[in-house]
Design a protein around this motif. Structure first.
Motif, PDB file in Angstrom:
ATOM      1  N   GLY A 152       2.055  -3.799  -0.544  1.00  0.00           N
ATOM      2  CA  GLY A 152       1.959  -4.888   0.485  1.00  0.00           C
ATOM      3  C   GLY A 152       1.774  -5.958  -0.259  1.00  0.00           C
ATOM      4  O   GLY A 152       2.335  -7.243  -0.222  1.00  0.00           O
ATOM      5  N   LEU A 209       3.365   1.906   4.517  1.00  0.00           N
ATOM      6  CA  LEU A 209       3.774   1.200   3.198  1.00  0.00           C
ATOM      7  C   LEU A 209       2.581   1.571   2.271  1.00  0.00           C
ATOM      8  O   LEU A 209       1.477   1.609   2.726  1.00  0.00           O
ATOM      9  CB  LEU A 209       3.426  -0.301   3.604  1.00  0.00           C
ATOM     10  CG  LEU A 209       3.546  -1.317   2.597  1.00  0.00           C
ATOM     11  CD1 LEU A 209       4.801  -1.132   1.492  1.00  0.00           C
ATOM     12  CD2 LEU A 209       3.372  -2.773   3.025  1.00  0.00           C
ATOM     13  N   MET A 230      -4.236  -1.296   8.629  1.00  0.00           N
ATOM     14  CA  MET A 230      -4.454  -1.268   7.384  1.00  0.00           C
ATOM     15  C   MET A 230      -5.412  -0.530   6.745  1.00  0.00           C
ATOM     16  O   MET A 230      -6.507  -0.707   7.122  1.00  0.00           O
ATOM     17  CB  MET A 230      -4.717  -2.775   6.948  1.00  0.00           C
ATOM     18  CG  MET A 230      -3.655  -3.764   7.320  1.00  0.00           C
ATOM     19  SD  MET A 230      -3.083  -4.151   5.640  1.00  0.00           S
ATOM     20  CE  MET A 230      -3.029  -6.109   5.764  1.00  0.00           C
ATOM     21  N   SER A 284       1.521  -5.204   9.347  1.00  0.00           N
ATOM     22  CA  SER A 284       1.048  -3.817   9.465  1.00  0.00           C
ATOM     23  C   SER A 284      -0.020  -3.666  10.856  1.00  0.00           C
ATOM     24  O   SER A 284      -0.918  -4.354  11.000  1.00  0.00           O
ATOM     25  CB  SER A 284       0.381  -3.345   8.244  1.00  0.00           C
ATOM     26  OG  SER A 284       1.347  -3.574   7.293  1.00  0.00           O
ATOM     27  N   GLN A 303      -3.350  -0.277   2.133  1.00  0.00           N
ATOM     28  CA  GLN A 303      -3.556  -1.338   1.108  1.00  0.00           C
ATOM     29  C   GLN A 303      -3.850  -1.140  -0.104  1.00  0.00           C
ATOM     30  O   GLN A 303      -3.440  -1.848  -1.153  1.00  0.00           O
ATOM     31  CB  GLN A 303      -4.813  -2.099   1.678  1.00  0.00           C
ATOM     32  CG  GLN A 303      -4.530  -3.545   2.271  1.00  0.00           C
ATOM     33  CD  GLN A 303      -5.957  -3.909   3.199  1.00  0.00           C
ATOM     34  OE1 GLN A 303      -6.819  -3.085   3.681  1.00  0.00           O
ATOM     35  NE2 GLN A 303      -5.675  -5.503   3.400  1.00  0.00           N
ATOM     36  N   GLU A 349      -0.304   0.669   6.881  1.00  0.00           N
ATOM     37  CA  GLU A 349      -0.244   0.408   5.366  1.00  0.00           C
ATOM     38  C   GLU A 349      -1.362   0.876   4.784  1.00  0.00           C
ATOM     39  O   GLU A 349      -2.597   0.621   5.146  1.00  0.00           O
ATOM     40  CB  GLU A 349      -0.144  -1.425   5.497  1.00  0.00           C
ATOM     41  CG  GLU A 349      -0.391  -1.831   3.880  1.00  0.00           C
ATOM     42  CD  GLU A 349      -0.052  -3.327   3.904  1.00  0.00           C
ATOM     43  OE1 GLU A 349       0.303  -3.967   4.766  1.00  0.00           O
ATOM     44  OE2 GLU A 349      -0.609  -3.662   2.575  1.00  0.00           O
ATOM     45  N   ILE A 352       5.321  -2.443   9.704  1.00  0.00           N
ATOM     46  CA  ILE A 352       4.809  -1.205   9.079  1.00  0.00           C
ATOM     47  C   ILE A 352       3.898  -0.530  10.060  1.00  0.00           C
ATOM     48  O   ILE A 352       2.933  -1.518  10.873  1.00  0.00           O
ATOM     49  CB  ILE A 352       4.140  -1.596   7.732  1.00  0.00           C
ATOM     50  CG1 ILE A 352       4.979  -2.410   6.651  1.00  0.00           C
ATOM     51  CG2 ILE A 352       3.618  -0.293   7.297  1.00  0.00           C
ATOM     52  CD1 ILE A 352       6.354  -1.270   6.485  1.00  0.00           C
TER      53      ILE A 352
END
Ligand code: 5GP
Length: 189
Positions: free
Chosen positions: A162, A127, A177, A174, A157, A155, A152
Protein backbone atom coordinates in the motif's frame (compact mmCIF):
# COMPACT_ATOMS: atom_id res chain seq x y z
CA UNK A 1 -15.03 -0.31 9.41
CA UNK A 2 -15.55 -1.31 13.05
CA UNK A 3 -17.72 -4.37 12.43
CA UNK A 4 -15.12 -5.77 10.03
CA UNK A 5 -12.31 -5.29 12.53
CA UNK A 6 -14.34 -7.08 15.20
CA UNK A 7 -15.07 -9.99 12.87
CA UNK A 8 -11.37 -10.24 11.96
CA UNK A 9 -10.44 -10.16 15.63
CA UNK A 10 -12.89 -12.91 16.65
CA UNK A 11 -12.86 -15.13 13.53
CA UNK A 12 -9.48 -14.50 11.86
CA UNK A 13 -6.71 -17.09 12.07
CA UNK A 14 -3.11 -16.07 11.63
CA UNK A 15 -1.00 -18.63 9.77
CA UNK A 16 2.76 -18.27 10.25
CA UNK A 17 3.58 -14.59 10.55
CA UNK A 18 1.94 -13.16 7.47
CA UNK A 19 -1.18 -15.00 6.30
CA UNK A 20 -4.59 -14.18 7.71
CA UNK A 21 -7.50 -16.51 7.10
CA UNK A 22 -11.02 -15.17 7.32
CA UNK A 23 -12.64 -18.23 5.85
CA UNK A 24 -15.86 -17.86 7.86
CA UNK A 25 -17.18 -14.87 5.87
CA UNK A 26 -14.80 -13.90 3.05
CA UNK A 27 -12.30 -16.45 1.76
CA UNK A 28 -14.13 -19.75 1.79
CA UNK A 29 -17.63 -19.46 3.21
CA UNK A 30 -19.20 -16.20 2.08
CA UNK A 31 -21.68 -14.29 4.21
CA UNK A 32 -23.78 -12.43 1.63
CA UNK A 33 -25.35 -9.80 3.94
CA UNK A 34 -21.99 -8.84 5.39
CA UNK A 35 -20.24 -8.81 2.01
CA UNK A 36 -23.00 -6.54 0.65
CA UNK A 37 -22.37 -4.19 3.57
CA UNK A 38 -18.64 -4.19 2.77
CA UNK A 39 -19.46 -3.44 -0.88
CA UNK A 40 -21.67 -0.49 0.11
CA UNK A 41 -18.95 0.90 2.37
CA UNK A 42 -16.37 0.68 -0.44
CA UNK A 43 -18.81 2.28 -2.89
CA UNK A 44 -19.57 5.13 -0.45
CA UNK A 45 -15.90 6.00 -0.19
CA UNK A 46 -15.71 6.54 -3.96
CA UNK A 47 -19.12 8.07 -4.60
CA UNK A 48 -19.16 10.99 -7.01
CA UNK A 49 -16.18 9.68 -8.99
CA UNK A 50 -18.25 8.61 -12.00
CA UNK A 51 -17.01 5.04 -11.86
CA UNK A 52 -18.09 2.95 -14.87
CA UNK A 53 -16.45 -0.42 -14.04
CA UNK A 54 -15.21 -2.35 -11.05
CA UNK A 55 -12.15 -4.53 -11.70
CA UNK A 56 -10.87 -7.38 -9.54
CA UNK A 57 -8.89 -10.61 -9.80
CA UNK A 58 -10.22 -14.15 -9.47
CA UNK A 59 -11.17 -15.78 -7.24
CA UNK A 60 -11.53 -14.27 -3.80
CA UNK A 61 -11.96 -10.67 -4.99
CA UNK A 62 -15.09 -11.51 -6.95
CA UNK A 63 -17.69 -11.49 -4.16
CA UNK A 64 -16.59 -8.12 -2.79
CA UNK A 65 -16.22 -6.61 -6.25
CA UNK A 66 -19.71 -7.78 -7.14
CA UNK A 67 -21.06 -6.16 -3.94
CA UNK A 68 -19.29 -2.88 -4.75
CA UNK A 69 -20.50 -3.03 -8.36
CA UNK A 70 -24.06 -3.57 -7.18
CA UNK A 71 -23.83 -0.57 -4.85
CA UNK A 72 -22.37 1.61 -7.61
CA UNK A 73 -24.71 0.29 -10.31
CA UNK A 74 -21.88 -0.72 -12.65
CA UNK A 75 -20.51 -3.88 -14.23
CA UNK A 76 -17.76 -5.94 -12.65
CA UNK A 77 -14.81 -7.51 -14.47
CA UNK A 78 -12.55 -10.13 -12.92
CA UNK A 79 -9.09 -10.68 -14.36
CA UNK A 80 -8.53 -14.36 -15.09
CA UNK A 81 -5.36 -16.16 -14.07
CA UNK A 82 -3.32 -18.48 -16.30
CA UNK A 83 -0.03 -18.90 -18.11
CA UNK A 84 0.46 -16.90 -21.32
CA UNK A 85 2.54 -19.17 -23.57
CA UNK A 86 1.55 -17.15 -26.61
CA UNK A 87 0.39 -13.60 -27.03
CA UNK A 88 -3.37 -13.62 -26.88
CA UNK A 89 -5.15 -11.24 -29.21
CA UNK A 90 -7.39 -8.52 -27.81
CA UNK A 91 -6.36 -9.24 -24.25
CA UNK A 92 -4.56 -7.05 -21.78
CA UNK A 93 -2.16 -9.21 -19.78
CA UNK A 94 0.20 -8.63 -16.86
CA UNK A 95 2.39 -10.92 -14.74
CA UNK A 96 1.69 -11.23 -11.04
CA UNK A 97 3.88 -12.89 -8.42
CA UNK A 98 2.04 -14.79 -5.73
CA UNK A 99 3.89 -14.80 -2.41
CA UNK A 100 1.49 -17.37 -1.04
CA UNK A 101 2.13 -19.77 -3.97
CA UNK A 102 5.66 -18.51 -4.76
CA UNK A 103 5.16 -18.44 -8.50
CA UNK A 104 4.35 -16.10 -11.35
CA UNK A 105 1.02 -16.29 -13.14
CA UNK A 106 -0.37 -14.05 -15.84
CA UNK A 107 -3.67 -12.26 -15.54
CA UNK A 108 -5.89 -11.46 -18.51
CA UNK A 109 -8.71 -9.05 -19.25
CA UNK A 110 -10.50 -8.90 -22.58
CA UNK A 111 -10.15 -5.56 -24.37
CA UNK A 112 -13.87 -5.87 -25.13
CA UNK A 113 -14.79 -5.09 -21.52
CA UNK A 114 -12.32 -2.35 -20.59
CA UNK A 115 -11.77 0.66 -22.83
CA UNK A 116 -10.39 4.20 -22.71
CA UNK A 117 -13.93 5.45 -22.02
CA UNK A 118 -14.02 3.70 -18.64
CA UNK A 119 -13.34 5.03 -15.13
CA UNK A 120 -12.23 2.12 -13.03
CA UNK A 121 -12.36 1.22 -9.36
CA UNK A 122 -10.15 -1.75 -8.48
CA UNK A 123 -11.44 -3.90 -5.63
CA UNK A 124 -9.71 -6.78 -3.84
CA UNK A 125 -10.06 -8.74 -0.63
CA UNK A 126 -6.44 -8.32 0.54
CA UNK A 127 -3.56 -5.95 -0.10
CA UNK A 128 -0.22 -7.35 1.01
CA UNK A 129 2.92 -6.79 -1.10
CA UNK A 130 0.88 -5.07 -3.79
CA UNK A 131 1.63 -7.54 -6.58
CA UNK A 132 -1.99 -8.24 -7.48
CA UNK A 133 -2.98 -4.58 -7.26
CA UNK A 134 0.08 -3.52 -9.28
CA UNK A 135 -0.84 -5.99 -12.04
CA UNK A 136 -4.43 -4.70 -12.13
CA UNK A 137 -3.14 -1.11 -12.39
CA UNK A 138 -0.95 -2.26 -15.28
CA UNK A 139 -4.05 -3.70 -17.03
CA UNK A 140 -5.99 -0.44 -16.54
CA UNK A 141 -3.05 1.52 -17.98
CA UNK A 142 -2.95 -0.76 -21.05
CA UNK A 143 -6.65 -0.12 -21.64
CA UNK A 144 -6.25 3.66 -21.48
CA UNK A 145 -9.07 3.83 -18.92
CA UNK A 146 -9.03 6.32 -16.06
CA UNK A 147 -8.02 4.76 -12.73
CA UNK A 148 -10.09 6.19 -9.88
CA UNK A 149 -8.41 4.18 -7.13
CA UNK A 150 -8.61 0.94 -5.19
CA UNK A 151 -10.97 -0.30 -2.48
CA UNK A 152 -9.49 -3.05 -0.30
CA UNK A 153 -11.17 -5.06 2.42
CA UNK A 154 -8.07 -5.94 4.48
CA UNK A 155 -4.69 -4.28 4.07
CA UNK A 156 -1.68 -5.85 5.77
CA UNK A 157 0.21 -2.60 6.19
CA UNK A 158 3.38 -4.32 7.40
CA UNK A 159 3.91 -5.95 3.97
CA UNK A 160 4.38 -2.56 2.36
CA UNK A 161 2.41 -2.81 -0.90
CA UNK A 162 0.00 0.00 0.00
CA UNK A 163 2.81 2.40 0.91
CA UNK A 164 4.59 1.92 -2.43
CA UNK A 165 1.42 2.43 -4.49
CA UNK A 166 0.23 5.44 -2.44
CA UNK A 167 3.64 7.06 -2.90
CA UNK A 168 3.03 6.79 -6.65
CA UNK A 169 -0.12 8.89 -6.13
CA UNK A 170 -2.71 6.13 -6.11
CA UNK A 171 -5.79 6.51 -3.91
CA UNK A 172 -6.29 3.35 -1.84
CA UNK A 173 -9.09 2.96 0.70
CA UNK A 174 -8.81 -0.02 3.03
CA UNK A 175 -11.62 -0.95 5.39
CA UNK A 176 -9.29 -2.64 7.89
CA UNK A 177 -5.57 -1.95 8.19
CA UNK A 178 -3.48 -4.49 10.06
CA UNK A 179 -0.24 -3.05 11.41
CA UNK A 180 1.04 -6.22 13.14
CA UNK A 181 -0.12 -9.74 13.65
CA UNK A 182 0.93 -13.06 15.10
CA UNK A 183 -0.95 -16.10 16.29
CA UNK A 184 -3.65 -14.99 18.69
CA UNK A 185 -2.96 -11.26 18.27
CA UNK A 186 -4.02 -8.91 15.49
CA UNK A 187 -3.28 -5.19 15.78
CA UNK A 188 -4.94 -2.53 13.63
CA UNK A 189 -3.15 0.58 12.43
P1 5GP B 1 -0.31 -9.08 -2.81
O1 5GP B 1 -0.26 -9.26 -4.28
O2 5GP B 1 -0.70 -7.68 -2.37
O3 5GP B 1 0.96 -9.54 -2.12
O4 5GP B 1 -1.43 -10.08 -2.26
C1 5GP B 1 -2.76 -9.85 -2.57
C2 5GP B 1 -3.44 -11.09 -3.06
O5 5GP B 1 -2.97 -12.27 -2.38
C3 5GP B 1 -4.92 -10.97 -2.78
O6 5GP B 1 -5.59 -11.01 -4.04
C4 5GP B 1 -5.28 -12.14 -1.90
O7 5GP B 1 -6.14 -13.02 -2.59
C5 5GP B 1 -3.98 -12.85 -1.59
N1 5GP B 1 -3.57 -12.66 -0.17
C6 5GP B 1 -2.48 -11.96 0.26
N2 5GP B 1 -2.36 -12.05 1.59
C7 5GP B 1 -3.38 -12.80 2.03
C8 5GP B 1 -3.80 -13.24 3.34
O8 5GP B 1 -3.19 -12.95 4.38
N3 5GP B 1 -4.93 -14.00 3.39
C9 5GP B 1 -5.63 -14.34 2.27
N4 5GP B 1 -6.73 -15.08 2.45
N5 5GP B 1 -5.27 -13.96 1.03
C10 5GP B 1 -4.16 -13.19 0.90
Amino acid sequence: MEELKQRIQTEGRVIGDSILKVDSFLNHQIEPEFILKIGRELADRFRGENITKVLTIEASGIAVAMAAGLALGVKVIFAKKGHASTQIENMYTAPVYSFTRQEYVDIFVSAKYLTSRDSVLIVDDFLAHGQALGALVNIVEQSGAHLVGAGIVIEKQFQGGGKVLREKGMRIESLAMISRMREGKIEFG
